[in-house]
Write an enzyme that holds these catalytic residues in place. Structure first.
Site, mmCIF file in Angstrom:
data_model
loop_
_atom_site.group_PDB
_atom_site.id
_atom_site.type_symbol
_atom_site.label_atom_id
_atom_site.label_comp_id
_atom_site.label_asym_id
_atom_site.label_seq_id
_atom_site.Cartn_x
_atom_site.Cartn_y
_atom_site.Cartn_z
ATOM 1 N N ASN A 258 0.851 -1.188 0.000
ATOM 2 C CA ASN A 258 0.000 0.000 0.000
ATOM 3 C C ASN A 258 0.889 1.241 0.000
ATOM 4 O O ASN A 258 1.475 1.591 1.028
ATOM 5 C CB ASN A 258 -0.902 -0.015 1.254
ATOM 6 C CG ASN A 258 -1.785 1.221 1.343
ATOM 7 O OD1 ASN A 258 -1.891 1.987 0.379
ATOM 8 N ND2 ASN A 258 -2.407 1.418 2.493
ATOM 9 N N HIS B 158 -9.826 1.129 4.949
ATOM 10 C CA HIS B 158 -8.536 1.312 5.631
ATOM 11 C C HIS B 158 -8.721 2.299 6.789
ATOM 12 O O HIS B 158 -9.498 3.250 6.677
ATOM 13 C CB HIS B 158 -7.496 1.845 4.622
ATOM 14 C CG HIS B 158 -6.104 1.793 5.145
ATOM 15 N ND1 HIS B 158 -5.613 2.732 6.025
ATOM 16 C CD2 HIS B 158 -5.103 0.913 4.945
ATOM 17 C CE1 HIS B 158 -4.367 2.422 6.340
ATOM 18 N NE2 HIS B 158 -4.030 1.319 5.689
ATOM 19 N N GLU C 188 -5.640 -5.296 10.500
ATOM 20 C CA GLU C 188 -4.660 -4.230 10.692
ATOM 21 C C GLU C 188 -4.919 -3.529 12.019
ATOM 22 O O GLU C 188 -5.721 -2.573 12.070
ATOM 23 C CB GLU C 188 -4.781 -3.212 9.556
ATOM 24 C CG GLU C 188 -4.496 -3.787 8.196
ATOM 25 C CD GLU C 188 -3.820 -2.768 7.290
ATOM 26 O OE1 GLU C 188 -2.681 -3.045 6.897
ATOM 27 O OE2 GLU C 188 -4.395 -1.709 7.033
HETATM 28 C C1 PEP Z 1 -1.123 -0.027 5.843
HETATM 29 O O1 PEP Z 1 -1.039 0.922 5.120
HETATM 30 O O2 PEP Z 1 -2.132 -0.701 5.755
HETATM 31 C C2 PEP Z 1 -0.040 -0.366 6.757
HETATM 32 C C3 PEP Z 1 -0.124 -1.455 7.464
HETATM 33 O O3 PEP Z 1 1.010 0.493 6.775
HETATM 34 P P1 PEP Z 1 2.413 0.281 7.542
HETATM 35 O O4 PEP Z 1 2.985 -1.020 7.073
HETATM 36 O O5 PEP Z 1 3.221 1.449 7.122
HETATM 37 O O6 PEP Z 1 2.108 0.241 9.001
#
Ligand code: PEP
Length: 252
Positions: free
Chosen positions: A9, A94, A164
Site C-alpha cells: 500500500n 482502511h 490491521e
Molecule cells: C497499511 O497501510 O495498511 C499499513 C499497514 O502500513 P504500515 O505497514 O506502514 O504500518
C-alpha cells in the site's frame, strides 16, 4: 491452502510519477522469479494506468473506490473505471479512511459496488487499542458483520480480509509492534466469524496481516501469524525491503 498474497500500500506516495516508476521498476526487476506468490501494488490512482504497462507479474490494487457506478460524484473514482483500467484489487475501509469519516455501512456499499464491477475487495478491519476486557474482539466482529452484510456466498472467495491493528500501523503516533501470536489469535477469531456467516465457502477468504510489517518480521508473521499474506505500507516504498518480503513469502 490459499495462494499467498503480498499487498503493497503506497498510500499518498511517491510525489512524482518519475519516482513511482523507478520504485515500480526496481520491484518488478527483483521479483521476476516468483511463481507462487501473488504480488499486488496499490499506488495512488493517478499512476495506475501508466504503471500497468511495465510488468505482467504484478497485479494492481486501488486504495479506495466509490460505491456508485457513474454519475455526478465529484472527485470520486468508480469501481468500473478501475476494472476497465486493469485493476484487480481495492483496499476498502482502511483505518486512514475511517478517520476521515468512513464507516462500516459505507464500506459495505463499496464492497458490493466493487464486487459488481468484478474487483476483489481487500477489507480492512482492526481495533485502535486493546482493552483488558478484550472488547476489541467484538469490535472486529461488528466490523466484519456490518461490512460483509448481504454479500452472497458465491462471491465471498473474491474477498481478502486484512487484519490491521491500528496501534501497530506505522502512521500511528506512539505505535508498537504486534506479535505473530496476536495476529494468530485474531486470524483464528476472524476465520470463525467468517465460517459462522458463510459456511465452508469461507475457507477461500484470504486473511492477511498489516501493521508496520517489514523484511525482518515478515517470516514470523507468515509462519506463525495464521495468515495467508501481508499488507506492508511503509516497507512497500522501499524496493529492496518489499522484494525481500516477497522473497520470504515465496520461500515458504
Ligand atoms: C497499511 O497501510 O495498511 C499499513 C499497514 O502500513 P504500515 O505497514 O506502514 O504500518
Amino acid at each position: 491452502m490459499n495462494k499467498r498474497i503480498i499487498v503493497g500500500n503506497w498510500k499518498m506516495n511517491p510525489a512524482s510519477f518519475k519516482d513511482a516508476e523507478k520504485l515500480f521498476v526496481d520491484i518488478a526487476k527483483s521479483i521476476l522469479y516468483i511463481k507462487k506468490t501473488e504480488v499486488v501494488i496499490c499506488p495512488p490512482f493517478l499512476y495506475l494506468d501508466r504503471l500497468k504497462k511495465i510488468s505482467r507479474k504484478i497485479f494492481f490494487g486501488a486504495q479506495d473506490a466509490s460505491y456508485e457506478d457513474s454519475g455526478a460524484f465529484t472527485g470520486e473514482i468508480s469501481p468500473l473505471m478501475l476494472f476497465n483500467a486493469g485493476v484487480k484489487y481495492v483496499i476498502l475501509g482502511h483505518s486512514e479512511r475511517r478517520v476521515l469519516g468512513e464507516n462500516n455501512v459505507l464500506v459495505n456499499k463499496k464492497i458490493k459496488a466493487c464486487l459488481r464491477a468484478g474487483l476483489r475487495p481487500i477489507v480492512c478491519v482492526g481495533e485502535d487499542t486493546r482493552d483488558e476486557n478484550h472488547g476489541y474482539f467484538n469490535l472486529v466482529k461488528v466490523q466484519l458483520e456490518e461490512t460483509l452484510a448481504g454479500i452472497s456466498r458465491n462471491l465471498i472467495s473474491k474477498i481478502v480480509v486484512a487484519y490491521e491493528p491500528i496501534w501497530a500501523i506505522s502512521s500511528t503516533v506512539s505505535r508498537h509492534d504486534a506479535t505473530s501470536a496476536e495476529s494468530l489469535e485474531m486470524a483464528i477469531f476472524i476465520r470463525k466469524i467468517l465460517s459462522d456467516k458463510f459456511g465452508p465457502e469461507a475457507k477461500k477468504i484470504r486473511i492477511i496481516y498489516g501493521g508496520s510489517v517489514n523484511e525482518k518480521d515478515a517470516l514470523e508473521f507468515l509462519k506463525n501469524g495464521g495468515v495467508d499474506g501481508l499488507l506492508p505500507g511503509r516497507a512497500s516504498l522501499d524496493a529492496k525491503k518489499f522484494a525481500e518480503i516477497i522473497k520470504i513469502a515465496e520461500s515458504l
